[in-house]
Design an enzyme around this catalytic site. Structure first.
Site, short mmCIF file in Angstrom:
data_model
loop_
_atom_site.label_atom_id
_atom_site.label_comp_id
_atom_site.label_asym_id
_atom_site.label_seq_id
_atom_site.Cartn_x
_atom_site.Cartn_y
_atom_site.Cartn_z
N CYS A 112 -7.14 4.68 -47.83
CA CYS A 112 -7.27 4.80 -46.38
C CYS A 112 -8.72 5.10 -45.99
O CYS A 112 -9.30 4.44 -45.13
CB CYS A 112 -6.33 5.89 -45.87
SG CYS A 112 -6.19 5.99 -44.08
N CYS A 223 -14.55 11.99 -48.50
CA CYS A 223 -13.97 10.70 -48.09
C CYS A 223 -14.62 9.54 -48.84
O CYS A 223 -14.04 8.47 -48.97
CB CYS A 223 -14.11 10.50 -46.59
SG CYS A 223 -15.82 10.35 -46.03
#
Ligand code: SF4
Length: 231
Positions: A112, A223
């Site tokens: 994601c 991330c």
């Protein structure tokens, strides 16, 4: 500035000097960008940078999963400070991604983040020579060795100069500098959040001593946008 944080003046001056040098060495507005999540350190850095280069391209990673408060705050700051805001969008919408893959932030947060943060950010940063970030060493163990200035290699091999002028700032430094400069902060801080990203992956801190412990519920710590491409 307050007596308690007297050393903060020198730190802020150092940031201003570093930004000024960067803008002198890269005189075209098209050469330098600043990434802004609209968390406190990024907004502080944005404020200081805009004083020197008011039309600085300011990149926001619009994953589609941010808190409504973050979007509202982004729009308020952009409007009030006349920010040259560039909203970076992933190749697929949230609706398409969820239709194809379900809730990737639950099943595979790395995939994601790769699709909604890393790919759009690296695609955008490749257009610049200098990339300014609000990263700080104190934020996480993964950032403890952060350099204020370093070459960053993007996928495909292009290198950009990555500047992190707030590297040595503590969280208290950031808060006091924002207070001294009358910078309004993202209202989510007042609700106890200490590090704020996408809503599904952000909770109140699980460990009061670790500001980023509310990110991804401890499943991961980065991330990926600050990790070098494999060489
Ligand atoms: S932080 Fe969560 S919702 Fe946002 S891109 Fe990463 S996995 Fe997806």
């Amino acid at each position: 500035m307050s007596v308690v944080f007297a050393g903060l003046d020198a730190k802020v001056s150092g940031v201003q000097d570093q930004l000024e040098r960067a803008f002198i060495e890269a005189p075209s507005v098209d050469d330098v960008c600043l990434t802004c999540s609209f968390q406190a350190e990024d907004v502080l850095l944005l404020k200081l940078a805009l004083e020197l280069r008011p039309d600085l391209p300011t990149l926001f990673l619009d994953t589609g999963y941010h808190f409504a408060e973050t979007y509202a705050y982004r729009d308020r700051i952009a409007r009030e400070w006349d920010v040259n805001l560039i909203n970076l969008l992933p190749l697929t919408t949230v609706a398409t991604q969820e239709a194809q893959h379900g809730l990737l932030y639950q099943t595979s947060p790395d995939r994601c983040c790769a699709a909604r943060k890393v790919e759009p950010l690296f695609r955008a940063v490749a257009n610049y020579k200098v990339w300014i970030t609000g990263l700080r060493r104190e934020q996480a163990k993964t950032r403890a060795a952060l350099e204020e200035s370093a070459l960053f290699t993007l996928p495909g091999g292009k290198q950009v100069l990555k500047l992190s002028p707030l590297a040595q700032f503590s969280t208290a430094d950031v808060w006091h500098a924002c207070e001294d400069l009358s910078i309004p902060l993202l209202p989510l801080y007042a609700r106890g959040y200490s590090s704020i990203g996408c809503e599904p992956c952000t909770s109140l801190p699980l460990d009061p001593g670790d500001a980023r412990s509310g990110r991804w519920a401890g499943r991961k710590v980065e991330c990926g946008i600050h990790i070098q491409a494999a060489r």
